[in-house]
Motif scaffolding. Structure first.
Motif, PDB file in Angstrom:
ATOM      1  N   LEU A 146      27.991  37.299  54.253  1.00  0.00           N
ATOM      2  CA  LEU A 146      27.951  37.616  52.823  1.00  0.00           C
ATOM      3  C   LEU A 146      28.951  36.768  52.038  1.00  0.00           C
ATOM      4  CD1 LEU A 146      27.631  41.519  52.963  1.00  0.00           C
ATOM      5  CD2 LEU A 146      25.852  39.865  52.379  1.00  0.00           C
ATOM      6  N   VAL A 147      30.132  36.557  52.612  1.00  0.00           N
ATOM      7  CA  VAL A 147      31.137  35.731  51.934  1.00  0.00           C
ATOM      8  C   VAL A 147      30.654  34.286  51.813  1.00  0.00           C
ATOM      9  CG1 VAL A 147      33.480  34.803  52.111  1.00  0.00           C
ATOM     10  CG2 VAL A 147      33.052  37.205  52.612  1.00  0.00           C
ATOM     11  N   ILE A 148      30.050  33.771  52.897  1.00  0.00           N
ATOM     12  CA  ILE A 148      29.528  32.398  52.862  1.00  0.00           C
ATOM     13  C   ILE A 148      28.426  32.273  51.816  1.00  0.00           C
ATOM     14  CG2 ILE A 148      28.302  30.654  54.193  1.00  0.00           C
ATOM     15  CD1 ILE A 148      29.705  31.725  56.680  1.00  0.00           C
ATOM     16  N   LEU A 149      27.513  33.241  51.798  1.00  0.00           N
ATOM     17  CA  LEU A 149      26.408  33.197  50.832  1.00  0.00           C
ATOM     18  C   LEU A 149      26.934  33.261  49.404  1.00  0.00           C
ATOM     19  CD1 LEU A 149      23.910  35.564  52.653  1.00  0.00           C
ATOM     20  CD2 LEU A 149      23.732  33.097  52.406  1.00  0.00           C
ATOM     21  N   GLU A 150      27.908  34.130  49.169  1.00  0.00           N
ATOM     22  CA  GLU A 150      28.490  34.248  47.830  1.00  0.00           C
ATOM     23  C   GLU A 150      29.166  32.939  47.434  1.00  0.00           C
ATOM     24  OE1 GLU A 150      28.568  36.541  45.531  1.00  0.00           O
ATOM     25  OE2 GLU A 150      30.056  35.569  44.245  1.00  0.00           O
ATOM     26  N   HIS A 151      29.848  32.306  48.368  1.00  0.00           N
ATOM     27  CA  HIS A 151      30.581  31.082  48.067  1.00  0.00           C
ATOM     28  C   HIS A 151      29.640  29.899  47.834  1.00  0.00           C
ATOM     29  CE1 HIS A 151      33.939  28.313  48.077  1.00  0.00           C
ATOM     30  NE2 HIS A 151      33.304  27.561  48.963  1.00  0.00           N
ATOM     31  N   VAL A 152      28.563  29.805  48.622  1.00  0.00           N
ATOM     32  CA  VAL A 152      27.672  28.642  48.540  1.00  0.00           C
ATOM     33  C   VAL A 152      26.605  28.824  47.464  1.00  0.00           C
ATOM     34  CG1 VAL A 152      25.986  27.258  49.807  1.00  0.00           C
ATOM     35  CG2 VAL A 152      28.065  28.041  50.947  1.00  0.00           C
ATOM     36  N   VAL A 193      38.064  45.681  60.048  1.00  0.00           N
ATOM     37  CA  VAL A 193      38.636  46.285  58.833  1.00  0.00           C
ATOM     38  C   VAL A 193      39.459  45.257  58.062  1.00  0.00           C
ATOM     39  CG1 VAL A 193      40.243  48.027  57.983  1.00  0.00           C
ATOM     40  CG2 VAL A 193      38.637  48.604  59.813  1.00  0.00           C
ATOM     41  N   VAL A 194      40.306  44.501  58.778  1.00  0.00           N
ATOM     42  CA  VAL A 194      41.111  43.457  58.123  1.00  0.00           C
ATOM     43  C   VAL A 194      40.208  42.404  57.488  1.00  0.00           C
ATOM     44  CG1 VAL A 194      42.784  41.613  58.526  1.00  0.00           C
ATOM     45  CG2 VAL A 194      43.089  43.839  59.626  1.00  0.00           C
ATOM     46  N   LEU A 195      39.155  42.035  58.211  1.00  0.00           N
ATOM     47  CA  LEU A 195      38.210  41.048  57.689  1.00  0.00           C
ATOM     48  C   LEU A 195      37.536  41.551  56.416  1.00  0.00           C
ATOM     49  CD1 LEU A 195      36.974  38.281  58.321  1.00  0.00           C
ATOM     50  CD2 LEU A 195      35.194  39.477  59.610  1.00  0.00           C
ATOM     51  N   LEU A 200      36.874  41.168  50.715  1.00  0.00           N
ATOM     52  CA  LEU A 200      36.774  41.828  49.407  1.00  0.00           C
ATOM     53  C   LEU A 200      37.751  41.211  48.415  1.00  0.00           C
ATOM     54  CD1 LEU A 200      35.372  44.129  47.904  1.00  0.00           C
ATOM     55  CD2 LEU A 200      37.231  45.632  48.624  1.00  0.00           C
ATOM     56  N   ALA A 201      38.972  40.929  48.869  1.00  0.00           N
ATOM     57  CA  ALA A 201      39.951  40.294  47.986  1.00  0.00           C
ATOM     58  C   ALA A 201      39.495  38.904  47.563  1.00  0.00           C
ATOM     59  CB  ALA A 201      41.300  40.208  48.710  1.00  0.00           C
ATOM     60  N   LEU A 202      38.928  38.147  48.514  1.00  0.00           N
ATOM     61  CA  LEU A 202      38.447  36.800  48.193  1.00  0.00           C
ATOM     62  C   LEU A 202      37.286  36.847  47.206  1.00  0.00           C
ATOM     63  CD1 LEU A 202      38.593  33.768  48.778  1.00  0.00           C
ATOM     64  CD2 LEU A 202      36.991  34.127  50.658  1.00  0.00           C
ATOM     65  N   LEU A 203      36.360  37.791  47.421  1.00  0.00           N
ATOM     66  CA  LEU A 203      35.221  37.918  46.515  1.00  0.00           C
ATOM     67  C   LEU A 203      35.674  38.255  45.099  1.00  0.00           C
ATOM     68  CD1 LEU A 203      32.668  39.865  48.762  1.00  0.00           C
ATOM     69  CD2 LEU A 203      32.522  37.497  48.032  1.00  0.00           C
ATOM     70  N   GLN A 204      36.658  39.137  44.995  1.00  0.00           N
ATOM     71  CA  GLN A 204      37.118  39.542  43.661  1.00  0.00           C
ATOM     72  C   GLN A 204      37.895  38.415  42.993  1.00  0.00           C
ATOM     73  OE1 GLN A 204      35.860  42.274  42.421  1.00  0.00           O
ATOM     74  NE2 GLN A 204      34.875  42.468  44.426  1.00  0.00           N
ATOM     75  N   LEU A 205      38.666  37.651  43.756  1.00  0.00           N
ATOM     76  CA  LEU A 205      39.433  36.558  43.159  1.00  0.00           C
ATOM     77  C   LEU A 205      38.511  35.455  42.653  1.00  0.00           C
ATOM     78  CD1 LEU A 205      42.459  36.227  45.627  1.00  0.00           C
ATOM     79  CD2 LEU A 205      42.495  37.015  43.252  1.00  0.00           C
ATOM     80  N   GLU A 206      37.457  35.162  43.410  1.00  0.00           N
ATOM     81  CA  GLU A 206      36.549  34.077  43.032  1.00  0.00           C
ATOM     82  C   GLU A 206      35.767  34.393  41.773  1.00  0.00           C
ATOM     83  OE1 GLU A 206      34.053  33.166  46.321  1.00  0.00           O
ATOM     84  OE2 GLU A 206      35.385  31.590  47.049  1.00  0.00           O
ATOM     85  N   ARG A 207      35.389  35.660  41.577  1.00  0.00           N
ATOM     86  CA  ARG A 207      34.530  36.019  40.451  1.00  0.00           C
ATOM     87  C   ARG A 207      35.189  36.991  39.503  1.00  0.00           C
ATOM     88  NH1 ARG A 207      29.206  34.910  41.740  1.00  0.00           N
ATOM     89  NH2 ARG A 207      28.802  35.252  39.546  1.00  0.00           N
ATOM     90  N   ALA A 208      36.508  37.037  39.488  1.00  0.00           N
ATOM     91  CA  ALA A 208      37.198  38.014  38.638  1.00  0.00           C
ATOM     92  C   ALA A 208      36.856  37.801  37.160  1.00  0.00           C
ATOM     93  CB  ALA A 208      38.706  37.935  38.858  1.00  0.00           C
ATOM     94  N   ALA A 209      36.834  36.545  36.715  1.00  0.00           N
ATOM     95  CA  ALA A 209      36.542  36.271  35.298  1.00  0.00           C
ATOM     96  C   ALA A 209      35.110  36.673  34.963  1.00  0.00           C
ATOM     97  CB  ALA A 209      36.765  34.785  35.023  1.00  0.00           C
ATOM     98  N   ASP A 210      34.156  36.362  35.841  1.00  0.00           N
ATOM     99  CA  ASP A 210      32.762  36.727  35.590  1.00  0.00           C
ATOM    100  C   ASP A 210      32.589  38.238  35.524  1.00  0.00           C
ATOM    101  OD1 ASP A 210      32.155  34.062  35.606  1.00  0.00           O
ATOM    102  OD2 ASP A 210      31.531  34.032  37.710  1.00  0.00           O
ATOM    103  N   VAL A 211      33.278  38.955  36.429  1.00  0.00           N
ATOM    104  CA  VAL A 211      33.176  40.413  36.432  1.00  0.00           C
ATOM    105  C   VAL A 211      33.758  40.990  35.145  1.00  0.00           C
ATOM    106  CG1 VAL A 211      33.964  42.513  37.584  1.00  0.00           C
ATOM    107  CG2 VAL A 211      33.184  40.555  38.942  1.00  0.00           C
ATOM    108  N   ARG A 212      34.892  40.426  34.688  1.00  0.00           N
ATOM    109  CA  ARG A 212      35.492  40.915  33.433  1.00  0.00           C
ATOM    110  C   ARG A 212      34.547  40.669  32.257  1.00  0.00           C
ATOM    111  NH1 ARG A 212      40.373  38.652  35.400  1.00  0.00           N
ATOM    112  NH2 ARG A 212      40.006  36.801  34.125  1.00  0.00           N
TER     113      ARG A 212
END
Length: 221
Positions: A146-152, A193-195, A200-212
């Motif tokens: 999911l992280v790879i798909l979101e990033h690419v 769990v750590v992964l 989740l932190a990476l996903l939120q950092l990458e799209r934080a502006a879009d989510v806002r």
């Protein structure tokens, strides 16, 4: 043109339900007034990333095999890494073929695979490798996919939120296994769990502006 009897409005496009109230529409569909914009991303780049991560996971499976030796009760660890690689590729292939139902398809895939592994574990003496290794590793590999798909693929904001929620859900499952004492070794569940938290932190950092921006539009602020 289709019509919503609840909202008393006519709706252009190929909608089956009303975008306002969710009721079934009546009438015949009309051409969509908006042009269809195809999703643009590099499949070669996606496949290259998946291949590299798969090779790393396969190499780790050999390391785990050397570490565990040939104890019959731990054979599930090696099988689970390979099963996780297959899960990651299946999630990516589902995204390439029909990404609209990716979250539901991913959950269905994981539930079916978990049931098969659990039944296999039960038939072979119930060493609990299915809950200790298979399910956490499959959840972890699905999170990686999911992280790879979101990033690419740079998914839309709505899908981004959906996949973030799915990441949280996949991280909760190993926590339940740990709390209920269903695992013989806590390492795979802890890693998952750590992964999930890191993803989740990476996903939120990458799209934080879009989510806002999306929240500002929804809330009219």
């Amino acid at each position: 043109m289709r019509r919503c009897t609840e909202c008393a409005v006519r709706i252009e496009g190929n909608w089956s339900r009303c975008p306002l109230c969710g009721s079934h529409l009546v009438g015949h569909p009309s051409p969509d007034p908006l042009p269809s914009v195809p999703l643009r991303f590099s499949r070669r780049r996606l496949l290259r990333i998946l291949t590299v991560i798969s090779l790393v996971l396969v190499a780790l499976s050999f390391v785990v095999q050397l570490w565990l030796g040939h104890r019959p009760s731990e054979f599930g660890a090696v099988r689970s890494v390979w099963l996780g690689v297959c899960t990651m590729w299946l999630v990516a292939l589902m995204a390439l073929r029909g990404r609209r139902d990716l979250a539901r398809s991913t959950l269905t895939l994981l539930v079916l695979a978990a049931l098969v592994c659990t039944y296999w574990d039960y038939l072979t003496g119930w060493h609990r490798w299915s809950l200790t290794f298979a399910v956490p590793i499959m959840c972890g590999c699905a999170i990686i996919a999911l992280v790879i798909l979101e990033h690419v693929m740079r998914l839309e904001v709505g899908e981004h939120a959906l996949y973030s929620a799915l990441t949280v859900l996949l991280g909760i499952v190993p926590i339940l296994f740990l709390l209920l004492g269903w695992v013989t070794t806590p390492v795979p569940s802890a890693i998952c769990v750590v992964l999930a938290l890191l993803s989740l932190a990476l996903l939120q950092l990458e799209r934080a502006a879009d989510v806002r921006d999306e929240l500002a539009k929804k809330l009219h602020v």
